[in-house]
Design an enzyme around this catalytic site. Structure first.
Site, PDB file in Angstrom:
ATOM      1  N   GLY A  65       9.765  56.573  71.784  1.00 57.27           N
ATOM      2  CA  GLY A  65       9.998  57.918  71.250  1.00 57.27           C
ATOM      3  C   GLY A  65      10.057  57.928  69.730  1.00 57.27           C
ATOM      4  O   GLY A  65      10.048  56.875  69.071  1.00 57.27           O
ATOM      5  N   GLY A 100       5.432  65.110  66.808  1.00 61.11           N
ATOM      6  CA  GLY A 100       5.469  66.473  66.275  1.00 61.11           C
ATOM      7  C   GLY A 100       4.436  66.668  65.183  1.00 61.11           C
ATOM      8  O   GLY A 100       3.660  67.631  65.204  1.00 61.11           O
ATOM      9  N   ALA A 158      14.390  65.949  73.253  1.00 62.76           N
ATOM     10  CA  ALA A 158      13.347  65.664  72.264  1.00 62.76           C
ATOM     11  C   ALA A 158      13.686  66.305  70.925  1.00 62.76           C
ATOM     12  O   ALA A 158      14.347  67.341  70.864  1.00 62.76           O
ATOM     13  CB  ALA A 158      12.016  66.217  72.768  1.00 62.76           C
ATOM     14  N   GLY A 159      13.214  65.685  69.860  1.00 59.89           N
ATOM     15  CA  GLY A 159      13.298  66.276  68.526  1.00 59.89           C
ATOM     16  C   GLY A 159      11.993  65.962  67.828  1.00 59.89           C
ATOM     17  O   GLY A 159      11.738  64.804  67.489  1.00 59.89           O
ATOM     18  N   HIS A 160      11.144  66.959  67.673  1.00 64.66           N
ATOM     19  CA  HIS A 160       9.809  66.746  67.103  1.00 64.66           C
ATOM     20  C   HIS A 160       9.745  67.426  65.739  1.00 64.66           C
ATOM     21  O   HIS A 160       9.872  68.651  65.638  1.00 64.66           O
ATOM     22  CB  HIS A 160       8.735  67.315  68.042  1.00 64.66           C
ATOM     23  N   GLN A 187       9.462  62.118  74.318  1.00 69.90           N
ATOM     24  CA  GLN A 187       9.936  60.742  74.509  1.00 69.90           C
ATOM     25  C   GLN A 187       8.764  59.758  74.325  1.00 69.90           C
ATOM     26  O   GLN A 187       7.897  60.032  73.522  1.00 69.90           O
ATOM     27  CB  GLN A 187      10.616  60.566  75.876  1.00 69.90           C
ATOM     28  N   THR A 215      20.044  64.180  67.696  1.00 69.44           N
ATOM     29  CA  THR A 215      21.463  63.842  67.733  1.00 69.44           C
ATOM     30  C   THR A 215      21.976  63.273  66.410  1.00 69.44           C
ATOM     31  O   THR A 215      23.177  63.092  66.254  1.00 69.44           O
ATOM     32  CB  THR A 215      21.727  62.783  68.826  1.00 69.44           C
ATOM     33  N   GLY A 216      21.058  62.938  65.494  1.00 67.66           N
ATOM     34  CA  GLY A 216      21.468  62.354  64.220  1.00 67.66           C
ATOM     35  C   GLY A 216      21.900  60.898  64.319  1.00 67.66           C
ATOM     36  O   GLY A 216      22.304  60.294  63.321  1.00 67.66           O
TER      37      GLY A 216
HETATM   38  P1  GDP Z   1       8.661  62.654  67.401  1.00 70.51           P
HETATM   39  O1  GDP Z   1       9.881  62.789  68.224  1.00 70.51           O
HETATM   40  O2  GDP Z   1       7.695  61.663  67.959  1.00 70.51           O
HETATM   41  O3  GDP Z   1       7.988  63.963  67.091  1.00 70.51           O
HETATM   42  O4  GDP Z   1       9.115  62.053  65.991  1.00 70.51           O
HETATM   43  P2  GDP Z   1      10.412  62.533  65.138  1.00 70.51           P
HETATM   44  O5  GDP Z   1      10.106  63.834  64.513  1.00 70.51           O
HETATM   45  O6  GDP Z   1      11.639  62.407  65.935  1.00 70.51           O
HETATM   46  O7  GDP Z   1      10.466  61.377  64.059  1.00 70.51           O
HETATM   47  C1  GDP Z   1       9.398  61.108  63.209  1.00 70.51           C
HETATM   48  C2  GDP Z   1       9.884  61.227  61.753  1.00 70.51           C
HETATM   49  O8  GDP Z   1       8.949  60.628  60.890  1.00 70.51           O
HETATM   50  C3  GDP Z   1       9.995  62.663  61.276  1.00 70.51           C
HETATM   51  O9  GDP Z   1      11.047  62.734  60.351  1.00 70.51           O
HETATM   52  C4  GDP Z   1       8.663  62.917  60.590  1.00 70.51           C
HETATM   53  O10 GDP Z   1       8.733  63.928  59.586  1.00 70.51           O
HETATM   54  C5  GDP Z   1       8.412  61.582  59.982  1.00 70.51           C
HETATM   55  N1  GDP Z   1       6.993  61.198  59.833  1.00 70.51           N
HETATM   56  C6  GDP Z   1       5.945  61.449  60.660  1.00 70.51           C
HETATM   57  N2  GDP Z   1       4.836  60.819  60.226  1.00 70.51           N
HETATM   58  C7  GDP Z   1       5.184  60.159  59.096  1.00 70.51           C
HETATM   59  C8  GDP Z   1       4.484  59.294  58.198  1.00 70.51           C
HETATM   60  O11 GDP Z   1       3.320  58.992  58.358  1.00 70.51           O
HETATM   61  N3  GDP Z   1       5.214  58.774  57.160  1.00 70.51           N
HETATM   62  C9  GDP Z   1       6.526  59.058  56.963  1.00 70.51           C
HETATM   63  N4  GDP Z   1       7.130  58.513  55.921  1.00 70.51           N
HETATM   64  N5  GDP Z   1       7.210  59.863  57.786  1.00 70.51           N
HETATM   65  C10 GDP Z   1       6.554  60.392  58.846  1.00 70.51           C
HETATM   66  P1  IMO Z   2      11.371  62.434  71.256  1.00 73.46           P
HETATM   67  O1  IMO Z   2      10.529  63.387  72.074  1.00 73.46           O
HETATM   68  C1  IMO Z   2      13.928  58.915  71.281  1.00 73.46           C
HETATM   69  C2  IMO Z   2      16.495  58.386  74.781  1.00 73.46           C
HETATM   70  C3  IMO Z   2      18.001  58.488  74.593  1.00 73.46           C
HETATM   71  C4  IMO Z   2      18.467  57.523  75.652  1.00 73.46           C
HETATM   72  C5  IMO Z   2      17.480  57.752  76.793  1.00 73.46           C
HETATM   73  C6  IMO Z   2      17.986  58.704  77.871  1.00 73.46           C
HETATM   74  O2  IMO Z   2      11.959  63.047  70.046  1.00 73.46           O
HETATM   75  O3  IMO Z   2      10.611  61.184  70.982  1.00 73.46           O
HETATM   76  P2  IMO Z   2      18.297  61.337  77.941  1.00 73.46           P
HETATM   77  O4  IMO Z   2      19.140  62.249  77.128  1.00 73.46           O
HETATM   78  O5  IMO Z   2      16.829  61.647  77.868  1.00 73.46           O
HETATM   79  O6  IMO Z   2      18.747  61.202  79.363  1.00 73.46           O
HETATM   80  O7  IMO Z   2      18.511  59.875  77.291  1.00 73.46           O
HETATM   81  O8  IMO Z   2      16.317  58.308  76.184  1.00 73.46           O
HETATM   82  N1  IMO Z   2      15.722  59.557  74.304  1.00 73.46           N
HETATM   83  C7  IMO Z   2      14.958  59.553  73.202  1.00 73.46           C
HETATM   84  N2  IMO Z   2      14.782  58.604  72.262  1.00 73.46           N
HETATM   85  N3  IMO Z   2      13.239  60.072  71.197  1.00 73.46           N
HETATM   86  C8  IMO Z   2      13.385  61.024  72.150  1.00 73.46           C
HETATM   87  O9  IMO Z   2      12.629  62.131  72.202  1.00 73.46           O
HETATM   88  C9  IMO Z   2      14.313  60.798  73.190  1.00 73.46           C
HETATM   89  N4  IMO Z   2      14.717  61.522  74.264  1.00 73.46           N
HETATM   90  C10 IMO Z   2      15.571  60.746  74.941  1.00 73.46           C
HETATM   91  O10 IMO Z   2      18.371  58.100  73.302  1.00 73.46           O
HETATM   92  O11 IMO Z   2      18.287  56.192  75.212  1.00 73.46           O
HETATM   93 MG    MG Z   3      11.952  62.686  68.010  1.00 71.24          MG
END
Ligand code: GDP
Ligand code: IMO
Ligand code: MG
Length: 429
Positions: A12, A17, A39-41, A224, A301-302
């Site tokens: 994940g 995103g 999820a957090g995208h 994820q 969740t930070g």
């Molecule tokens: P997701 O859950 O797969 O959508 O990914 P998240 O948004 O949780 O985490 C990816 C983090 O990396 C976010 O803060 C994006 O803004 C950042 N990000 C994505 N692509 C890049 C990249 O190529 N370089 C950097 N430095 N940050 C990126």
């Molecule tokens: P995105 O879409 C990273 C992890 C949790 C935990 C396990 C089970 O942003 O990539 P849950 O609440 O789903 O039952 O937790 O899955 N987890 C993630 N880790 N990115 C995510 O989403 C996640 N969604 C769940 O941390 O280990």
């Molecule tokens: Mg995420």
């Protein structure tokens, strides 16, 4: 027209995103197929950062149709809050946002059950996001879940809710020593939620089908990652849904023959949130360095993310179980100051070299990573948009990863913004 499925290839937070946002430019419809607001995208547009949890990351393109499929579990309050946030930013969702009537609802007792279960596991806890995801999917499979469509039949909804409360209040009281939940406040809240959600409720499988007939590109957004998939992940340290590519078909309602391209999002190193094995994890100063440069804190969740080197065994496995046609490499720029850069190419288990990912957790936990070292390029790649503009050593690193994962990169991301992207080829073609 093409149907493209975007999946996470590690644990994940690979940057799905950002990649979905970019690919939305050419899509007619963007659809989320599993997971929930665990999820957090993140999408970065100029100075603004948006974090989407349930709503597809394509929603920030003003005209695009977006939907949430039957495979997703929806907490109505979380969904409404997210819609409000988006509308506050002057984006209109009217007539272009839908949710499946067959998607399951996350109910207040799911949160209580998850809290109780995690507490009772002690050191063995999963480290969930605490959003009620697991208990909601449990009810779905046990055929006692409440679905979005049930909201439209208040009597039936109340009857099912009371039956579930009677069952789960016993568990909540006896096993977890918590106060039982009362039906009335839940019913009142759900009357309000229903009024808000009513215009969004639709047969989303039909909407996808109609978009296919119109000849539009369909973009399916996974949440994820492969190693968190309920079947193919590091069970039990996984989420409760099908995060791999197959989940797009069941989670949206179309056949596998419709999928034209599966794109895996791959971080240039590895991270994981929550408990469970992570062979290429690093500790101490290196872990801190990854976290501070890569801003590796959970978007939902930070929580600090655990960090480590690129694990080719993991991604090769993801390429296999998803049938990846191409991959998007993200966060290459985060490695700019690392030198050397180890790459995990295999695992050693009791003296035997493994090149395939072991799905047996007890074996995986005993594996030692085997590394080769790539020299660092120690110069900035931030924002580069041409492959040839990358320093030679960064090009070599990218080529080596492609070799190891047996999958070509269609996109390479060099920063969080839309423009900070190398477009190698068009995955819709
Ligand atoms: P997701 O859950 O797969 O959508 O990914 P998240 O948004 O949780 O985490 C990816 C983090 O990396 C976010 O803060 C994006 O803004 C950042 N990000 C994505 N692509 C890049 C990249 O190529 N370089 C950097 N430095 N940050 C990126
Ligand atoms: P995105 O879409 C990273 C992890 C949790 C935990 C396990 C089970 O942003 O990539 P849950 O609440 O789903 O039952 O937790 O899955 N987890 C993630 N880790 N990115 C995510 O989403 C996640 N969604 C769940 O941390 O280990
Ligand atoms: Mg995420």
């Amino acid at each position: 027209m093409a149907t493209l499925v975007v999946v996470g290839s590690q644990w994940g937070d690979e940057g799905k995103g950002k990649i979905v946002d970019i690919l939305t430019e050419d899509a007619g419809l963007v659809a989320r197929y599993q997971g929930g607001h665990n999820a957090g995208h993140t999408v970065v547009i100029e100075e603004s950062e948006f974090v989407l949890h349930l709503i597809p990351s394509g929603i920030l393109h003003a005209q695009k149709q977006c939907l949430i499929g039957n495979g997703v579990v929806i907490d109505p309050a979380a969904l409404i809050e997210e819609v409000d946030d988006i509308e506050k930013r002057n984006l209109d969702l009217k007539g272009r946002f839908y949710i499946s009537r067959n998607a399951h609802l996350i109910m207040p007792y799911h949160l209580a059950l998850e809290k109780g279960s995690e507490n009772s596991l002690g050191d063995g806890k999963i480290g969930t996001t605490g959003r009620g995801i697991g208990p909601a999917y449990t009810d779905k499979m046990a055929r006692m879940g409440l679905r979005v469509g049930d909201l439209l039949h208040p009597d039936l909804f109340e009857q099912k809710l009371r039956a579930n409360l009677q069952h789960y209040n016993t568990v909540i009281r006896a096993l977890y020593h918590q106060e039982p939940l009362r039906a009335e406040p839940i019913l009142q809240a759900f009357v309000r939620h229903t009024e808000r959600m009513r215009p969004w409720i639709a047969d989303t499988s039909l909407l996808v089908h109609n978009a296919m007939i119109r000849g539009e590109h369909i973009l399916c957004e996974g949440a994820q990652g492969t190693l968190l998939d309920i079947d193919h992940g590091t069970y039990p340290f996984v989420t409760s849904s099908s995060a791999t590519a197959g989940g797009a078909c069941t989670g949206l309602g179309f056949g596998p023959g419709r999928v034209d391209h599966v794109l895996g999002v791959v971080k240039a190193y590895t991270t994981r949130v929550g408990s469970g094995p992570f062979p290429s994890e690093v500790q101490g100063a290196l872990d801190e360095k990854f976290r501070s440069i890569g801003k590796e804190f959970g978007a939902s969740t930070g929580r600090p993310r655990r960090c480590g080197w690129f694990d080719a065994v993991v991604v090769r496995y993801a390429a296999r179980v998803n049938g990846l046609n191409s991959a998007a490499l993200t966060k290459l720029d985060v490695l700019d100051t690392f030198d050397p850069i180890p790459i995990c190419t295999g695992y050693r288990h009791k003296g035997t070299l493994l090149s395939d990912f072991p799905t047996d957790l007890s074996i995986l936990e005993e594996c030692e990573p085997v590394y080769e070292e790539a020299p660092g390029w120690t110069t900035s790649t931030i924002g580069l948009t041409e492959f040839d503009a990358l320093p030679q050593r960064a090009q070599d690193y990218v080529r080596r990863l492609e070799d190891l994962i047996q999958t070509p990169f269609s996109l390479i991301s060099t920063g969080p913004a839309r423009t900070q992207t190398i477009r190698v080829c068009d995955p819709y073609r």
